[in-house]
Structures are given as structure tokens and as C-alpha cells.
Write a protein that holds these residues in place. Structure first.
Motif, short mmCIF file in Angstrom:
data_model
loop_
_atom_site.label_atom_id
_atom_site.label_comp_id
_atom_site.label_asym_id
_atom_site.label_seq_id
_atom_site.Cartn_x
_atom_site.Cartn_y
_atom_site.Cartn_z
N GLN A 1 0.84 -1.20 0.00
CA GLN A 1 0.00 0.00 0.00
C GLN A 1 0.87 1.25 0.00
OE1 GLN A 1 -2.26 0.34 3.77
NE2 GLN A 1 -0.98 -1.32 4.57
N ARG A 2 0.31 2.35 -0.46
CA ARG A 2 1.07 3.60 -0.58
C ARG A 2 1.06 4.37 0.73
NH1 ARG A 2 -0.68 8.31 -4.72
NH2 ARG A 2 -2.13 8.60 -2.99
N ASN B 1 2.00 7.90 1.01
CA ASN B 1 2.18 9.34 0.80
C ASN B 1 1.45 10.12 1.89
OD1 ASN B 1 3.68 8.82 -1.44
ND2 ASN B 1 2.24 9.67 -2.92
N ASP C 1 -2.35 9.56 3.13
CA ASP C 1 -2.83 8.19 2.90
C ASP C 1 -3.17 7.52 4.23
OD1 ASP C 1 -2.56 8.35 0.16
OD2 ASP C 1 -0.52 7.56 0.15
N VAL D 1 0.79 0.87 -7.46
CA VAL D 1 0.44 1.29 -6.10
C VAL D 1 1.24 2.53 -5.72
CG1 VAL D 1 0.57 0.67 -3.66
CG2 VAL D 1 -0.27 -1.00 -5.31
N SER D 2 2.53 2.50 -6.01
CA SER D 2 3.41 3.61 -5.67
C SER D 2 2.95 4.91 -6.32
CB SER D 2 4.85 3.30 -6.10
OG SER D 2 5.69 4.41 -5.91
N THR D 3 2.48 4.83 -7.55
CA THR D 3 2.09 6.03 -8.29
C THR D 3 0.62 6.39 -8.10
OG1 THR D 3 1.71 4.68 -10.28
CG2 THR D 3 3.87 5.74 -10.04
N GLY D 4 -0.12 5.57 -7.34
CA GLY D 4 -1.51 5.89 -7.04
C GLY D 4 -2.51 5.44 -8.07
N PRO E 1 -4.97 1.05 -5.53
CA PRO E 1 -4.75 1.26 -4.09
C PRO E 1 -3.92 0.18 -3.41
CG PRO E 1 -6.99 0.49 -4.47
CD PRO E 1 -6.37 0.68 -5.82
N ASN F 1 7.85 4.94 -1.21
CA ASN F 1 6.57 5.37 -0.65
C ASN F 1 5.57 4.23 -0.54
OD1 ASN F 1 6.11 5.08 -3.40
ND2 ASN F 1 4.57 6.72 -3.47
#
Length: 463
Positions: free
Chosen positions: A130-131, A133, A136, A192-195, A198, A216
Motif C-alpha cells: 500500500q502507498r 504518501n 494516505d 500502487v506507488s504512483t496511485g 490502491p 513510498n
């Protein structure tokens, strides 16, 4: 200048040396005394991002580095064999084709009945990726997956575990199947990292490795039981097991173990982002302090000097002292074995001119290995790809492109797609592939990033 076919020569050295030394009769009763007397240790493993792979024709991987450290301690030459799958790995061990399986084999009562576990014990389990950032919300309990969309490849082990977990929770997890069959597990982690998505699922060690590329992501939520795993040897090799256990517990060797673990699971392997604010501003037509050397040696290739400068920035940010996680060194990111083959001494790759000269020799060699590519721009792209990954992996991707009806002489949407897919077993175990696993998404991005920066540099230095 006499051109050297660097990687094919390196492969020959590997065949004669670290990978395929002189033969020792296969004997299922062989134990450590016979191994030491023969001077060689035959190892079977699997191709993957965390076990064993070739990068620029040099063997790498977490399990490989560990077994290489054991072999070095006992002055043994390594003979590496790659099995198609874990079943075949155990078969090769039991038949005497290998002395040790340097792969995390799950340890249970059945395993202990057939083989001897040895070495560093680790735990294998699955996690949610999961991210993390700012802003989040981090899931810290599996019940929080209810109502969430988790993306996985259909019919994968990850998919199976999610379905079981969904049943255990009484339903509610939205298991999302990836529509594109060419999306890899590593692609999902990046998404996931770039959104873009999810959540996804990964094996813990693969997730740990991925976190060195994507800082991230969070991988703390476990969704499966932990299974003990370790290397194994035959029941008839108790002395070898004892030697490996002694090496693993040796306090003098702890630093080596920690350094290897840090190399793969902690040290950052981030890309240089394309353009953006970190690209140095070109002032008065000057890109770097090494422009004169780029101009001098670009003539050997007949390339614009700005293209060499772009490669150097990608490899080192123009830092001639840098040493990457893979041991690639200096301005042009030269691997140690390549430097030695080219006749350079230890420390030479810290010299900017020698390093650039070595890089140009490599580029010229790879270009000569692609003589059937007649389009100038495609030849440049494929040469850049070979510089990043190794000519062997490029040849594999070209063969895959041909097999699947794509053009093996065109990079974009053809060879590039199969370079990216070389991280998936379906593709790197294909019979047309000779060089196994590659984290191909790096090379997939490397080529356009270098070319984009080159075009920027060329415009900025015009006139």
C-alpha cells in the motif's frame, strides 16, 4: 582500434570459471570432504529478483551472493545451475546434479524427512502493498481490507490467497483482476506507488526489494502464515550442512551477511527521474565538467556527444566516484568484471577519462552485436538497452518478440514490451530465453529517459 566482444567473452570466462568449472563426477553421496578436494561447489537455484540473475552478464542475486560468500570462505569455485521450478530443484539436488539448493525451500516435516535444512533460516509470507504518501490511510489489520479493491493477476498464488482470506473474513474484499495480461507483479507494485491502484499483494522478500525502488510503499500488513525456509542439502551430506551452518553462525561473517542483505533489501535503487528539476541547468552550452571528454570519445561511435553525456548523467549524476548497488562504477556505470576484461586496473574506473573510454568500448561492442538492425535510431535504442541490461537479455527479448509476432528490430512497442515482461516466469523461462530473469522495467524506462534527456541537452547546447 580492435573491438572486443565484451559480453560474449565475459560469458566464456564465466563458463570456464565461476559458473562452469571443470566437471566433478556426480555422486549423490558426495559430502563436504569430496567437495573441498574437488575445489568446486555445485549449486542449484531458481531465477528471480531475490535469488539469482544475470545483470550485464554478471551473476547477482541475494541467494547467489550468500552462497558465493560461503564458497569464497572455503576457496571453492561455484558451479551454478538453474532449475525450472522448485520441484525440479529438489530433483536435481537428490539426483546428485547439485550439492546444495541455494533457494529458500519451505521447511516442514515432509521436507525434513527428505533433505537437511541449513544456512540462514528466513520466513516466507505474503503482504499487502500500500502507498504511504502524506494523507494516505494505512491499513494495519486484515479486516480493514473489507470494502477495499486489491489488484492481482488472475490465477496467481496471490489471487488464491486473497480468495481464501476473503472466505475467512466472510466476504467483502473486492478482488480486482488485471485486465491486461502483460501487466507484471512488479508493474502492480509500481502502480500502487504512483496511485493508479490502491493495493496489491506480494511475497515479503519481493516486497522488501521493491521498496528499495519505491520508497513510498508500506509492506507491513501480513495476510498469510509465516513459513520457515532455508537452503537444503541431501541427507547424505551432513558435513556440508554442518559447514554451511557454521558459516551462517560465524560471528566473523556477520558483516558479510548484513552487507549482502543491505545491498538487496535496503540500499536505494531509484531511477534518475526523466528531466524534471534534477537535470542540471545547461549554462553557456556546458552540460558538465566532462564535456570535452564526451566530445572526444563520441567520435569513436559517430554519436552526438550529448548522448554520451545523457548516459553518464543517468548512470552517475556526473559523479565520477559513485559506486552503484550493483557495483557499477564511475561516470558511465562500468561493472568490475567488464573493466577487468577491458584491461583496466583496480581503481581505474574512478578516472573520468578511462571510465568514459570503457563505456564507449562497451557501447561500440553492443552495437556491433546488433548488425542486423539497419535503422539508425532503432540501433541506438537497442544499443542503449544492451548497455543497461546486457546483450544477452536484449537477444532474449528479441527472440520473444519474434515468437509473439512482433518486430525484433524495433524497440518501442516491440522488443521493449518483452524486456519488461522478462520479470515474469512465463517469459524468462520460455525456451527461447537463454539468460533468465531480468527486472526489465528498468531497461524499459532507461532507453526513453536517456533519449529524452539527450534531446534536451542537444537543444540546450545548440549553437
Amino acid at each position: 582500434m580492435i573491438h572486443k566482444t565484451i559480453e560474449f567473452a565475459l560469458l566464456a570466462v564465466m563458463l570456464l570459471g565461476s559458473c562452469y568449472p571443470s566437471k566433478r563426477p556426480e555422486d549423490s553421496s558426495t559430502d563436504f570432504g569430496e567437495i573441498v578436494a574437488s575445489g568446486q561447489l555445485t549449486v542449484v537455484t531458481l531465477n528471480s529478483s531475490t535469488t539469482y540473475f544475470q545483470f550485464k552478464m554478471q551473476p547477482m542475486g541475494y541467494e547467489y551472493d550468500l552462497i558465493a560468500d560461503f564458497a569464497k570462505e572455503h576457496k571453492l569455485t561455484l558451479n551454478i545451475k538453474v532449475a525450472e521450478n522448485e520441484t525440479r530443484l529438489i530433483e536435481m539436488l537428490q539426483s546428485g546434479e547439485a550439492d546444495v539448493a541455494a533457494y529458500p525451500v519451505q521447511i516442514d516435516s515432509d521436507t525434513k524427512h527428505d533433505v537437511l535444512p541449513c544456512g540462514h533460516e528466513r520466513q516466507s509470507y505474503l503482504v499487502i502493498v500500500q502507498r504511504v504518501n502524506p494523507g494516505d490511510t494505512i491499513l494495519n489489520d486484515v479486516t480493514q481490507l473489507i470494502g477495499k479493491e486489491v489488484y492481482v493477476n488472475e490465477n496467481s498464488t496471490y489471487h488464491q490467497r486473497l480468495e481464501n482470506l476473503d472466505g475467512e473474513l466472510g466476504g467483502g474484499i473486492n478482488i480486482m483482476h488485471v485486465e491486461e495480461k502483460t501487466v507484471t507483479s512488479e508493474d502492480l507494485i509500481e502502480m500502487v506507488s504512483t496511485g493508479i491502484i490502491p493495493y496489491t499483494v506480494s511475497e515479503a522478500n519481493i516486497a522488501r526489494l521493491s521498496r528499495t525502488y519505491f520508497r513510498n510503499i508500506n509492506i507491513d500488513l501480513e495476510i498469510s502464515f509465516k513459513h520457515r525456509a532455508s537452503w537444503v542439502v541431501r541427507k547424505s551430506s551432513p558435513l556440508l550442512a554442518a559447514a554451511i551452518n557454521e558459516w551462517a553462525s560465524n560471528t566473523e561473517g556477520i558483516n558479510s551477511y548484513q552487507a549482502i542483505s543491505k545491498r538487496y533489501f535496503e540500499r536505494s535503487k531509484d531511477f534518475v527521474p526523466i528531466l524534471g528539476s534534477i537535470v542540471p541547468r545547461v549554462t553557456d552550452g556546458k552540460i558538465s565538467p566532462f564535456d570535452g571528454l564526451f566530445k572526444k570519445y563520441a567520435q569513436q561511435l559517430g554519436w552526438d556527444w550529448q548522448l554520451l553525456a545523457s548516459i553518464a548523467y543517468q548512470e552517475s549524476n556526473f559523479d565520477p566516484t559513485v559506486v552503484g548497488w550493483s557495483s557499477a562504477e564511475g561516470l558511465m556505470g562500468i561493472m568490475p568484471r567488464t573493466a577487468a576484461y577491458l584491461g583496466f586496473a583496480d581503481g581505474d574506473m574512478q578516472d573520468p577519462e578511462k571510465n568514459i573510454r570503457a563505456g564507449v568500448d562497451c557501447l561500440e561492442d553492443y552495437r556491433q552485436a546488433l548488425t542486423d538492425v539497419t535503422d539508425t535510431l532503432e540501433l541506438i535504442k537497442l544499443t542503449l538497452a544492451a548497455y543497461n541490461a546486457g546483450i544477452g537479455h536484449i537477444n532474449d527479448a528479441r527472440q520473444l518478440a519474434l515468437k509473439y509476432g512482433k518486430d525484433p528490430n524495433v524497440w518501442d512497442n516491440n522488443v521493449a514490451e518483452f524486456i519488461r515482461l522478462k520479470s515474469e516466469p512465463q517469459y524468462y523461462t520460455d525456451p527461447v530465453c537463454k539468460h533468465g530473469y531480468l527486472r526489465g522495467r528498468e531497461t524499459y524506462k532507461y532507453v526513453p529517459e536517456v533519449l529524452e534527456r539527450y534531446n534536451y541537452y542537444k537543444q540546450a547546447t545548440a549553437g
